[in-house]
Design an enzyme around this catalytic site. Structure first.
Site, PDB file in Angstrom:
ATOM      1  N   CYS A   1       0.832  -1.198   0.000  1.00 30.27           N
ATOM      2  CA  CYS A   1       0.000   0.000   0.000  1.00 30.27           C
ATOM      3  C   CYS A   1       0.868   1.250   0.000  1.00 30.27           C
ATOM      4  O   CYS A   1       1.794   1.360   0.808  1.00 30.27           O
ATOM      5  CB  CYS A   1      -0.922   0.005   1.219  1.00 30.27           C
TER       6      CYS A   1
ATOM      7  N   CYS B   1      -0.557   5.507   6.525  1.00 34.01           N
ATOM      8  CA  CYS B   1      -1.382   5.464   7.732  1.00 34.01           C
ATOM      9  C   CYS B   1      -0.575   4.881   8.898  1.00 34.01           C
ATOM     10  O   CYS B   1      -0.036   3.769   8.807  1.00 34.01           O
ATOM     11  CB  CYS B   1      -2.637   4.633   7.490  1.00 34.01           C
TER      12      CYS B   1
ATOM     13  N   CYS C   1      -1.273   1.238  10.459  1.00 33.21           N
ATOM     14  CA  CYS C   1      -1.445   0.092   9.571  1.00 33.21           C
ATOM     15  C   CYS C   1      -0.135  -0.626   9.252  1.00 33.21           C
ATOM     16  O   CYS C   1       0.830  -0.007   8.798  1.00 33.21           O
ATOM     17  CB  CYS C   1      -2.120   0.549   8.280  1.00 33.21           C
TER      18      CYS C   1
ATOM     19  N   CYS D   1     -17.056  -9.497   4.450  1.00 29.75           N
ATOM     20  CA  CYS D   1     -16.367  -8.251   4.123  1.00 29.75           C
ATOM     21  C   CYS D   1     -15.119  -8.526   3.280  1.00 29.75           C
ATOM     22  O   CYS D   1     -14.168  -9.151   3.777  1.00 29.75           O
ATOM     23  CB  CYS D   1     -15.985  -7.513   5.400  1.00 29.75           C
TER      24      CYS D   1
ATOM     25  N   CYS E   1     -19.992  -6.777   2.044  1.00 32.87           N
ATOM     26  CA  CYS E   1     -19.416  -5.447   2.209  1.00 32.87           C
ATOM     27  C   CYS E   1     -18.074  -5.427   1.488  1.00 32.87           C
ATOM     28  O   CYS E   1     -17.281  -6.364   1.626  1.00 32.87           O
ATOM     29  CB  CYS E   1     -19.231  -5.123   3.682  1.00 32.87           C
TER      30      CYS E   1
ATOM     31  N   CYS F   1     -20.726   2.310   5.207  1.00 31.06           N
ATOM     32  CA  CYS F   1     -20.144   1.838   6.458  1.00 31.06           C
ATOM     33  C   CYS F   1     -18.889   2.656   6.717  1.00 31.06           C
ATOM     34  O   CYS F   1     -18.002   2.729   5.860  1.00 31.06           O
ATOM     35  CB  CYS F   1     -19.801   0.350   6.339  1.00 31.06           C
TER      36      CYS F   1
ATOM     37  N   ARG G   1     -20.497  -1.624  15.679  1.00 31.18           N
ATOM     38  CA  ARG G   1     -19.777  -2.898  15.621  1.00 31.18           C
ATOM     39  C   ARG G   1     -18.469  -2.811  16.406  1.00 31.18           C
ATOM     40  O   ARG G   1     -17.637  -1.942  16.154  1.00 31.18           O
ATOM     41  CB  ARG G   1     -19.470  -3.278  14.176  1.00 31.18           C
TER      42      ARG G   1
END
Length: 331
Positions: free
Chosen positions: A64, A68, A71, A108, A140, A200, A270
């Protein structure tokens, strides 16, 4: 504070004040059970004792370009994680079969990266069509920043929900990442809504934010009208920017969940990543505020044994919300 009275007022349409919100996050530990009872009054009004189960498949790991700080898959992370390109349709279908068998109502499909290629979207849409036919589960997708035509293609294929977390407050965002803006995240959720997919979006708590930041993100998600709100608690991974950060305790995590219920009373709340290491033995109490959990493993960290989650729900006297063909098999 009379939490029962405040809960009843929220059900009647009251939006709590910043002072009341801060009182929730700052309430004495001796008041915690009273606070959770207030949150449960709201949760029970809208969701009864049902719990939604969600399960993740990490469809693409690592590689990626984003920075972030939380992460392990980011460009600045040195965490020793498994890295692989986008899974095949067959691998995604295998994951869906396991999710179905474990009574997860929502499957998901998550992929690392700034956003998907058109090929990635094609793999997802092909898989989703078969998942809907075979199992009838909700699906999702969480693929990053998407284009209009990609959102429309996902909707047409049967994707029910798209996840793109705000993660933190607008004021704290630049501390967490600099390779995309807070507005990029807002725009992505709005784009999903325009396509007709249920939005979401949630938060990660424990990233050196203030209590006011927590209140701000909860309010932003209310304004965004996210249907499902995953509340993650930072599981600091060695090799990430936030390595070694350990600000949370189980009681504060419960207060955060109560806050999200009081501010977003009608929404699916959640308990998500990091619940095992942060809520620890108090995990069951979280479901008096939340009405949904992830089962199985997360993206690059392990979750609790699914049998333990099922037992926890049974011990609480709560009921798993079955979806699609699960109702025929498990009810």
């Amino acid at each position: 504070m009379n939490w029962t009275k405040l809960a009843q007022e929220v059900i009647l349409g009251k939006e709590i004040s910043d002072e009341e919100a801060l009182s929730i996050l700052s309430c004495e530990d001796d008041e915690l059970l009273s606070l959770l009872n207030g949150a449960f009054i709201i949760r029970k009004h809208y969701y009864g004792k049902k719990v939604k189960l969600n399960m993740i498949i990490n469809a693409k790991s690592g590689y990626c370009p984003e920075d972030c700080g939380y992460c392990s898959q980011s460009s600045i992370s040195s965490a020793p994680i498994e890295k692989y390109p986008f899974l095949s349709k067959e691998e995604i279908l295998d994951g869906a079969k396991r999710a179905f068998e474990l009574k997860a109502g929502t499957y998901c499909i998550v992929a690392s990266g700034r956003g998907p290629t058109n090929r990635d979207v094609n793999v997802v849409t092909d898989a989703v069509k078969e998942i809907k036919e075979l199992y009838g589960m909700k699906v999702c997708a969480c693929l990053g920043i998407i284009k209009d035509h990609q959102a429309n293609e996902l909707k047409e294929a049967g994707v029910d929900r798209y996840n793109h977390n705000l993660n933190t407050s607008a004021e704290h965002h630049n501390y967490i990442t600099t390779t995309h803006t807070y507005q990029d995240r807002i725009d992505t959720v709005e784009k999903v809504k325009q396509s007709g997919i249920s939005p979401c979006s949630g938060a990660i708590i424990g990233m050196k934010e203030t209590k006011q930041d927590v209140i701000s993100i909860a309010r932003s998600l209310r304004q965004l009208d996210a249907d499902s709100i995953p509340v993650n608690f930072l599981h600091a991974i060695d090799g990430t920017k936030l390595e070694g950060v350990n600000e949370l305790n189980p009681r504060y995590c419960l207060k955060v969940l109560a806050l999200f219920r009081f501010i977003n009373p009608t929404k699916e709340i959640r308990i998500s990543g990091g619940r095992e290491v942060n809520l620890r033995s108090l995990q069951p109490l979280g479901l008096y505020a939340a009405n949904s959990i992830f089962i199985g493993d997360y993206l690059t960290t392990e979750g609790q044994e699914t049998n333990s989650d099922h037992s926890m729900l049974e011990d609480l006297g709560f009921e798993i919300e079955l979806v699609g063909k699960q109702e025929e098999i498990f009810s």
